[in-house]
Design a protein around this motif. Structure first.
Motif, PDB file in Angstrom:
ATOM      1  N   GLY A   1       8.404  43.622  74.921  1.00  0.00           N
ATOM      2  CA  GLY A   1       7.151  42.932  75.196  1.00  0.00           C
ATOM      3  C   GLY A   1       6.332  42.502  74.002  1.00  0.00           C
ATOM      4  N   VAL A   2       6.573  43.030  72.835  1.00  0.00           N
ATOM      5  CA  VAL A   2       5.752  42.693  71.674  1.00  0.00           C
ATOM      6  C   VAL A   2       6.153  41.352  71.079  1.00  0.00           C
ATOM      7  CG1 VAL A   2       5.059  43.436  69.358  1.00  0.00           C
ATOM      8  CG2 VAL A   2       5.333  45.124  71.172  1.00  0.00           C
ATOM      9  N   TRP A   3       7.450  41.068  71.020  1.00  0.00           N
ATOM     10  CA  TRP A   3       7.959  39.864  70.371  1.00  0.00           C
ATOM     11  C   TRP A   3       8.600  38.895  71.350  1.00  0.00           C
ATOM     12  CZ3 TRP A   3       6.650  39.136  65.387  1.00  0.00           C
ATOM     13  CH2 TRP A   3       6.243  40.247  64.661  1.00  0.00           C
ATOM     14  N   GLY A   4       8.414  39.112  72.627  1.00  0.00           N
ATOM     15  CA  GLY A   4       9.004  38.220  73.612  1.00  0.00           C
ATOM     16  C   GLY A   4       9.685  39.012  74.713  1.00  0.00           C
ATOM     17  N   ALA A   5      10.455  38.290  75.513  1.00  0.00           N
ATOM     18  CA  ALA A   5      11.050  38.894  76.698  1.00  0.00           C
ATOM     19  C   ALA A   5      12.285  39.733  76.419  1.00  0.00           C
ATOM     20  CB  ALA A   5      11.412  37.789  77.692  1.00  0.00           C
ATOM     21  N   VAL A   6      12.957  39.517  75.292  1.00  0.00           N
ATOM     22  CA  VAL A   6      14.189  40.250  75.003  1.00  0.00           C
ATOM     23  C   VAL A   6      13.830  41.632  74.454  1.00  0.00           C
ATOM     24  CG1 VAL A   6      16.321  40.271  73.664  1.00  0.00           C
ATOM     25  CG2 VAL A   6      15.406  38.100  74.509  1.00  0.00           C
ATOM     26  N   PRO A   7      14.239  42.693  75.154  1.00  0.00           N
ATOM     27  CA  PRO A   7      13.912  44.045  74.669  1.00  0.00           C
ATOM     28  C   PRO A   7      14.802  44.455  73.494  1.00  0.00           C
ATOM     29  CG  PRO A   7      15.215  44.198  76.655  1.00  0.00           C
ATOM     30  CD  PRO A   7      14.941  42.724  76.425  1.00  0.00           C
ATOM     31  N   MET A   8      14.278  45.341  72.678  1.00  0.00           N
ATOM     32  CA  MET A   8      15.071  45.929  71.604  1.00  0.00           C
ATOM     33  C   MET A   8      15.640  47.232  72.141  1.00  0.00           C
ATOM     34  SD  MET A   8      14.000  46.919  67.755  1.00  0.00           S
ATOM     35  CE  MET A   8      14.598  48.456  67.095  1.00  0.00           C
ATOM     36  N   PRO A   9      16.968  47.355  72.163  1.00  0.00           N
ATOM     37  CA  PRO A   9      17.565  48.582  72.693  1.00  0.00           C
ATOM     38  C   PRO A   9      17.382  49.743  71.726  1.00  0.00           C
ATOM     39  CG  PRO A   9      19.275  47.159  71.845  1.00  0.00           C
ATOM     40  CD  PRO A   9      17.977  46.388  71.751  1.00  0.00           C
ATOM     41  N   PRO A  10      17.458  50.971  72.232  1.00  0.00           N
ATOM     42  CA  PRO A  10      17.393  52.132  71.344  1.00  0.00           C
ATOM     43  C   PRO A  10      18.582  52.140  70.381  1.00  0.00           C
ATOM     44  CG  PRO A  10      17.490  52.806  73.663  1.00  0.00           C
ATOM     45  CD  PRO A  10      17.614  51.320  73.621  1.00  0.00           C
ATOM     46  N   ASN A  11      18.375  52.688  69.220  1.00  0.00           N
ATOM     47  CA  ASN A  11      19.428  52.749  68.211  1.00  0.00           C
ATOM     48  C   ASN A  11      19.726  54.223  67.934  1.00  0.00           C
ATOM     49  OD1 ASN A  11      21.213  52.176  66.167  1.00  0.00           O
ATOM     50  ND2 ASN A  11      19.912  50.598  65.270  1.00  0.00           N
ATOM     51  N   ALA A  12      20.567  54.817  68.773  1.00  0.00           N
ATOM     52  CA  ALA A  12      20.855  56.243  68.716  1.00  0.00           C
ATOM     53  C   ALA A  12      21.626  56.667  67.470  1.00  0.00           C
ATOM     54  CB  ALA A  12      21.627  56.662  69.960  1.00  0.00           C
TER      55      ALA A  12
END
Length: 103
Positions: A74-85
């Motif tokens: 939601g901060v930079w647009g509609a594409v979410p950033m996935p978790p980086n485990a």
């Protein structure tokens, strides 16, 4: 011989407590550069844009480190950033510090 053993022990101790140093190579190794670039938007924002947005914010390193590990949306647009485990807390903090240095 004793001096060599002490030197090796000292170097091992320093290495164990030294903070992770991040740069573009670490970002590539952790697959961050698949969605981000230093100076242009790809899937996610350019790192320089992230630095400009958060650079003067109190707690920015910790905030970005958490987003690197847990993901966000939601901060930079509609594409979410996935978790980086595959990024440790120390690596996330080092990456966040590096990103914020790219002004």
């Amino acid at each position: 011989m004793k001096r060599i053993v002490m030197t090796i022990a000292t170097l091992a101790a320093v290495t164990a407590v030294a903070p992770a140093m991040a740069d573009e190579a670490m970002a590539k190794a952790k697959n961050c550069m698949a969605c981000h670039a230093v100076d242009k938007k790809l899937v996610g924002p350019a790192y320089k844009d992230v630095a400009a947005k958060y650079g003067k914010e109190a707690g920015a390193v910790d905030k970005l480190a958490a987003k690197i590990q847990k993901g966000g949306s939601g901060v930079w647009g509609a594409v979410p950033m996935p978790p980086n485990a595959n990024v440790s807390p120390a690596e996330a903090k080092a990456l966040a510090t590096w990103i914020l240095s790219l002004k």
